[in-house]
Motif scaffolding. Structure first.
Motif, PDB file in Angstrom:
ATOM      1  N   TYR A  24       0.850  -1.189   0.000  1.00 15.28           N
ATOM      2  CA  TYR A  24       0.000   0.000   0.000  1.00 15.28           C
ATOM      3  C   TYR A  24       0.885   1.238   0.000  1.00 15.28           C
ATOM      4  N   PRO A  25       0.614   2.205  -0.885  1.00 19.64           N
ATOM      5  CA  PRO A  25       1.456   3.408  -0.948  1.00 19.64           C
ATOM      6  C   PRO A  25       1.046   4.464   0.074  1.00 19.64           C
ATOM      7  N   PHE A  26       2.013   5.293   0.456  1.00 14.79           N
ATOM      8  CA  PHE A  26       1.725   6.451   1.302  1.00 14.79           C
ATOM      9  C   PHE A  26       2.815   7.489   1.123  1.00 14.79           C
ATOM     10  N   GLN A  27       2.513   8.709   1.535  1.00 11.11           N
ATOM     11  CA  GLN A  27       3.516   9.771   1.573  1.00 11.11           C
ATOM     12  C   GLN A  27       4.205   9.775   2.939  1.00 11.11           C
ATOM     13  N   VAL A  28       5.499  10.030   2.934  1.00 15.49           N
ATOM     14  CA  VAL A  28       6.242  10.125   4.185  1.00 15.49           C
ATOM     15  C   VAL A  28       5.630  11.178   5.109  1.00 15.49           C
ATOM     16  N   ALA A  29       5.108  12.263   4.535  1.00 16.39           N
ATOM     17  CA  ALA A  29       4.519  13.331   5.350  1.00 16.39           C
ATOM     18  C   ALA A  29       3.362  12.823   6.194  1.00 16.39           C
ATOM     19  N   TRP A  30       2.549  11.922   5.656  1.00 10.47           N
ATOM     20  CA  TRP A  30       1.391  11.426   6.411  1.00 10.47           C
ATOM     21  C   TRP A  30       1.848  10.698   7.669  1.00 10.47           C
ATOM     22  N   TYR A  31       2.931   9.972   7.542  1.00 15.01           N
ATOM     23  CA  TYR A  31       3.507   9.238   8.677  1.00 15.01           C
ATOM     24  C   TYR A  31       4.138  10.206   9.674  1.00 15.01           C
ATOM     25  N   ASN A  32       4.985  11.109   9.172  1.00 13.15           N
ATOM     26  CA  ASN A  32       5.702  12.023  10.061  1.00 13.15           C
ATOM     27  C   ASN A  32       4.765  12.946  10.835  1.00 13.15           C
ATOM     28  N   GLU A  33       3.648  13.326  10.221  1.00 15.44           N
ATOM     29  CA  GLU A  33       2.728  14.258  10.880  1.00 15.44           C
ATOM     30  C   GLU A  33       2.149  13.707  12.179  1.00 15.44           C
ATOM     31  N   LEU A  34       2.131  12.400  12.328  1.00  6.55           N
ATOM     32  CA  LEU A  34       1.533  11.787  13.511  1.00  6.55           C
ATOM     33  C   LEU A  34       2.534  11.517  14.634  1.00  6.55           C
ATOM     34  N   LEU A  35       3.808  11.784  14.380  1.00  3.51           N
ATOM     35  CA  LEU A  35       4.851  11.359  15.302  1.00  3.51           C
ATOM     36  C   LEU A  35       5.745  12.519  15.715  1.00  3.51           C
ATOM     37  N   PRO A  36       6.367  12.422  16.891  1.00  2.00           N
ATOM     38  CA  PRO A  36       7.349  13.438  17.293  1.00  2.00           C
ATOM     39  C   PRO A  36       8.593  13.343  16.421  1.00  2.00           C
ATOM     40  N   PRO A  37       9.385  14.399  16.354  1.00  2.69           N
ATOM     41  CA  PRO A  37      10.531  14.441  15.448  1.00  2.69           C
ATOM     42  C   PRO A  37      11.505  13.272  15.573  1.00  2.69           C
ATOM     43  N   ALA A  38      11.686  12.736  16.766  1.00  2.46           N
ATOM     44  CA  ALA A  38      12.644  11.654  16.947  1.00  2.46           C
ATOM     45  C   ALA A  38      12.285  10.419  16.120  1.00  2.46           C
ATOM     46  N   PHE A  39      11.022  10.286  15.751  1.00  2.00           N
ATOM     47  CA  PHE A  39      10.576   9.113  15.012  1.00  2.00           C
ATOM     48  C   PHE A  39      10.339   9.396  13.529  1.00  2.00           C
ATOM     49  N   HIS A  40      10.619  10.610  13.093  1.00  2.00           N
ATOM     50  CA  HIS A  40      10.375  10.961  11.700  1.00  2.00           C
ATOM     51  C   HIS A  40      11.298  10.196  10.750  1.00  2.00           C
ATOM     52  N   LEU A  41      10.780   9.900   9.587  1.00  2.00           N
ATOM     53  CA  LEU A  41      11.622   9.423   8.494  1.00  2.00           C
ATOM     54  C   LEU A  41      12.310  10.635   7.882  1.00  2.00           C
ATOM     55  N   PRO A  42      13.636  10.636   7.736  1.00  2.00           N
ATOM     56  CA  PRO A  42      14.371  11.836   7.314  1.00  2.00           C
ATOM     57  C   PRO A  42      14.340  12.049   5.805  1.00  2.00           C
ATOM     58  N   LEU A  43      13.150  12.233   5.273  1.00  2.00           N
ATOM     59  CA  LEU A  43      12.952  12.425   3.844  1.00  2.00           C
ATOM     60  C   LEU A  43      11.929  13.532   3.625  1.00  2.00           C
ATOM     61  N   PRO A  44      11.938  14.182   2.460  1.00  2.00           N
ATOM     62  CA  PRO A  44      10.911  15.188   2.171  1.00  2.00           C
ATOM     63  C   PRO A  44       9.509  14.604   2.290  1.00  2.00           C
ATOM     64  N   GLY A  45       8.576  15.425   2.730  1.00  2.00           N
ATOM     65  CA  GLY A  45       7.216  14.963   2.969  1.00  2.00           C
ATOM     66  C   GLY A  45       6.553  14.236   1.818  1.00  2.00           C
ATOM     67  N   PRO A  46       6.693  14.721   0.573  1.00  2.00           N
ATOM     68  CA  PRO A  46       5.995  14.061  -0.534  1.00  2.00           C
ATOM     69  C   PRO A  46       6.645  12.757  -1.010  1.00  2.00           C
ATOM     70  N   THR A  47       7.731  12.325  -0.354  1.00  2.00           N
ATOM     71  CA  THR A  47       8.421  11.104  -0.788  1.00  2.00           C
ATOM     72  C   THR A  47       7.469   9.909  -0.744  1.00  2.00           C
ATOM     73  N   LEU A  48       7.542   9.097  -1.796  1.00  2.00           N
ATOM     74  CA  LEU A  48       6.688   7.912  -1.905  1.00  2.00           C
ATOM     75  C   LEU A  48       7.258   6.768  -1.072  1.00  2.00           C
ATOM     76  N   ALA A  49       6.364   6.039  -0.414  1.00  2.00           N
ATOM     77  CA  ALA A  49       6.739   4.849   0.336  1.00  2.00           C
ATOM     78  C   ALA A  49       5.634   3.812   0.190  1.00  2.00           C
ATOM     79  N   PHE A  50       5.964   2.567   0.455  1.00  2.00           N
ATOM     80  CA  PHE A  50       4.983   1.488   0.456  1.00  2.00           C
ATOM     81  C   PHE A  50       5.140   0.701   1.755  1.00  2.00           C
ATOM     82  N   VAL A  51       4.013   0.353   2.371  1.00  2.00           N
ATOM     83  CA  VAL A  51       4.043  -0.563   3.508  1.00  2.00           C
ATOM     84  C   VAL A  51       3.735  -1.958   2.983  1.00  2.00           C
ATOM     85  N   VAL A  52       4.430  -2.954   3.531  1.00  2.00           N
ATOM     86  CA  VAL A  52       4.303  -4.344   3.071  1.00  2.00           C
ATOM     87  C   VAL A  52       3.691  -5.185   4.182  1.00  2.00           C
TER      88      VAL A  52
END
Length: 280
Positions: A24-52
């Motif tokens: 399933y695809p998602f944007q990194v921003a959607w993930y980072n928005e829910l978490l404190p900075p220590a848990f952020h993925l260090p990529l631009p918000g619109p970066t594409l990702a897939f969960v498996v």
């Protein structure tokens, strides 16, 4: 879904879906928005990702063939090796893409998880992440209550295996896909969370929705067996040992890999939240 995302999803599915996986695809921003900075993925918000995810079919379609054709070291985890092998097939099938794979169990040197798998599954719309905050006037007082993802087709009979990040691809116009709220009532959510936290050994929380498919009895025995004894269940005992029949193993407690050391915040929860669980 954006045409480019749909095409990449199709290519990844061509490699993974025949072996019991979903993506399933998602944007990194959607993930980072829910978490404190220590848990952020260090990529631009619109970066594409897939969960498996792995479905119940993975056991027969991927794991069994894998252990029959690949040499495993005695102290390694066959499921983790199998998943890593199939994810590597994806990266090798798309050599033109920069791709980073993070398994659900990976941690930084300070033991902080590299990915919070349940949060990723939720923002991708793959499975709804039910938390204490989803129960109005919850009855648990000071007790710690871990959250759990539920899949609309498989209920709790699935596992989140990791994410695939594509740092070179940005998809600012990808629309969010909300996860299906398949446990909408307060009473059912209480039953689910209590089953997951207090009665996980009996597997019943996984049937909070009627699943299309469940783990087979063979899978349940495998995931309930101490890791050091699982190779024997797969017929891979050392030459000096006799293969052990699956019925010789009772349903025992399995200590999970370390996941998230701090679950105080509502979204900070791993793919399997209790400290021990009967398996993925």
């Amino acid at each position: 879904m954006e045409p480019r995302v749909a095409e990449l999803k199709r290519k990844i599915e061509d490699t993974l879906c025949p072996f019991g996986f979903e993506v399933y695809p998602f944007q990194v921003a959607w993930y980072n928005e829910l978490l404190p900075p220590a848990f952020h993925l260090p990529l631009p918000g619109p970066t594409l990702a897939f969960v498996v995810l792995s479905t119940p079919a993975m056991f027969d379609q991927a794991l069994k063939p894998f252990v029959q054709t690949h040499h495993l070291q005695p102290l390694t985890d066959p499921v983790d090796q199998c998943v890593a092998y199939h994810l590597r097939q994806v990266t090798e099938s798309l050599p033109e893409l920069q791709m980073e794979v993070i398994a659900d169990y990976e941690v930084h040197p300070n033991r902080r998880p590299k990915i919070l798998a349940q949060t990723a599954a939720h923002v991708a719309g793959a499975a709804y992440y039910y938390r204490r905050q989803d129960v109005e006037a919850d009855p648990w007082g000071s007790q710690h209550i871990a959250g759990v993802c539920i899949h609309p087709q498989f209920g709790g009979w699935f596992a989140i295996r990791g994410v695939m990040l594509l740092p070179g691809i940005q998809v600012p116009h990808l629309m969010p896909r909300k996860p299906h709220d398949c446990v909408p009532t307060r009473a059912d959510r209480i039953t689910l969370l209590e089953g997951f936290n207090f009665h996980w050994r009996d597997w019943t929380y996984r049937d909070v929705v009627t699943p299309q498919e469940r783990y087979s009895e063979e899978q349940k025995v495998y995931f309930s067996t101490p890791p050091a004894q699982r190779l024997a269940l797969l017929g891979m005992a050392q030459p000096s040992e006799e293969p052990i029949k699956s019925h010789e193993f009772p349903f025992t407690t399995l200590t999970k890999k370390p996941e998230n050391p701090n679950e105080a915040r509502s979204w900070l929860s791993p793919s399997i939240s209790p400290p021990v669980s009967p398996g993925p």
